[in-house]
Design an enzyme around this catalytic site. Sequence first.
Site, mmCIF file in Angstrom:
data_model
loop_
_atom_site.group_PDB
_atom_site.id
_atom_site.type_symbol
_atom_site.label_atom_id
_atom_site.label_comp_id
_atom_site.label_asym_id
_atom_site.label_seq_id
_atom_site.Cartn_x
_atom_site.Cartn_y
_atom_site.Cartn_z
ATOM 1 N N HIS A 78 13.326 -2.685 -8.987
ATOM 2 C CA HIS A 78 13.166 -2.563 -7.535
ATOM 3 C C HIS A 78 13.817 -3.739 -6.833
ATOM 4 C CE1 HIS A 78 9.907 -5.647 -7.068
ATOM 5 N NE2 HIS A 78 9.594 -5.281 -8.297
ATOM 6 N N ASP A 80 12.912 -4.172 -3.394
ATOM 7 C CA ASP A 80 12.019 -4.562 -2.313
ATOM 8 C C ASP A 80 11.199 -5.774 -2.749
ATOM 9 O OD1 ASP A 80 10.633 -2.748 -4.107
ATOM 10 O OD2 ASP A 80 8.972 -2.737 -2.672
ATOM 11 N N ASP A 111 10.860 -11.679 -8.799
ATOM 12 C CA ASP A 111 10.296 -10.320 -8.771
ATOM 13 C C ASP A 111 10.983 -9.498 -7.682
ATOM 14 O OD1 ASP A 111 8.671 -8.145 -9.201
ATOM 15 O OD2 ASP A 111 6.919 -8.989 -8.184
ATOM 16 N N GLU A 144 8.420 -0.510 -4.715
ATOM 17 C CA GLU A 144 7.526 -0.899 -5.802
ATOM 18 C C GLU A 144 6.397 -1.781 -5.295
ATOM 19 O OE1 GLU A 144 5.842 -2.889 -9.313
ATOM 20 O OE2 GLU A 144 6.744 -3.824 -7.546
ATOM 21 N N GLU A 145 6.707 -2.625 -4.322
ATOM 22 C CA GLU A 145 5.699 -3.551 -3.813
ATOM 23 C C GLU A 145 4.809 -2.925 -2.745
ATOM 24 O OE1 GLU A 145 5.223 -6.110 -5.351
ATOM 25 O OE2 GLU A 145 7.070 -7.074 -6.028
ATOM 26 N N GLU A 173 10.856 -5.636 -15.033
ATOM 27 C CA GLU A 173 9.884 -6.513 -14.386
ATOM 28 C C GLU A 173 9.725 -7.827 -15.159
ATOM 29 O OE1 GLU A 173 7.998 -6.448 -11.719
ATOM 30 O OE2 GLU A 173 8.193 -4.397 -10.982
ATOM 31 N N HIS A 362 5.860 -13.835 -6.006
ATOM 32 C CA HIS A 362 4.988 -13.663 -4.845
ATOM 33 C C HIS A 362 4.560 -14.986 -4.220
ATOM 34 C CE1 HIS A 362 3.622 -9.261 -5.855
ATOM 35 N NE2 HIS A 362 4.884 -9.482 -6.174
#
Length: 389
Positions: A78, A80, A111, A144-145, A173, A362
Amino acid sequence: MAQTHSNAPAAIDPADLTVQLIRCPSVTPEEGGALVLLQSLLESAGFTCTRVDRGAVSNLFARWGAKGHPHTFGFNGHTDVVPLGDEASWTVPPFGGVIKDGQIWGRGATDMKSGVAAFAAAAIDFVRQTPPDGAVILTITGDEEGDAVDGTTALLDWMRDTGEAMSVCLVGEPTCPERMGEMIKIGRRGSLTAFFTVTGVQGHSAYPHRAKNPLPAMARLMDRLSSHELDKGNDHFDPSTLAVVTIDTGNPATNVIPAQCRASVNIRFNDIHSGASLTDWLRAEADKVAAEFDVQVAMTVKISGESFLTPPGDLSDMVSAAVQAETNIVPVLSTSGGTSDARFVKDHCPVVEFGLVGRTMHQVDERVEIAHIHQLKAIYSRILHSYFR
């Protein structure tokens, strides 16, 4: 397999591609230019690309090779990213793709824009330099997030409807807790959130017999749920866990017994359970408390994903061998952590996950080791060579 072409274009630098992707402000569900960049790069390498947008979400499907080939290796990832948090706390521009101290800094660095860059670079170089007898597919989502309703699920729905298929899939991931190469995910726990509302009768706190207080009932229910041992785990999974995450009344008065109380719990569960079996258990416990305290207990459940396991075998062995060759570390086969889009891919084909060290994902000042990105590309390249050998 065909011989390497002497006039092949220069290899794709996955670190440079990571920087370019970070500079695309793609906070879910904004595409931010990331998929446009990847589509242009992949099409220039001979991939057939299709935008599979659904709802407010942008997704990209890319295939090199024949549609429906029985040997089709897939990558999933991903572009995003989560929101920035307190932007003033960042020491670098969050979407700057800043290079310093041997690392690339920015939101999505770990990520997982570096993971997407690594598998895109590996796939492009592989098909250019050693075109395989088979196909390579990349499925890249922008959801995905977020709620993950219109992301990888949309891609898989479109693939089913159009006859596209992956034989196996690797999700890129971040999987390594501390050291590059230490962990491969061969499954994931399921995730379920239950929301409870206990309704009694409001009254004066000096006259509790004239009210039905929902708070003791909720306290009893939360205690019963949180003190219950769901299981002891098994060969591939740790014990399931239940966490009480909210208890709310919204009552500002100290002399009023409220009419309602709300709470929620999150369960991360292994393959001993299913979302349905846990829902039945929660409902039974809620009914017992409702009867004991003469209150009403309403419950709603959201199942974010069921647990799954890709049993150790050819796919995990192939990935493990590539990781060990590049890192000199024998990776652990794990099912730990939260959920990922592998929970959707597992219904399509066998799937495992391997990617970078995820320490800063994150976080403010998210960053990734440049050396690790190149190492990851080398691992993915080895996997492709092994699969099509």
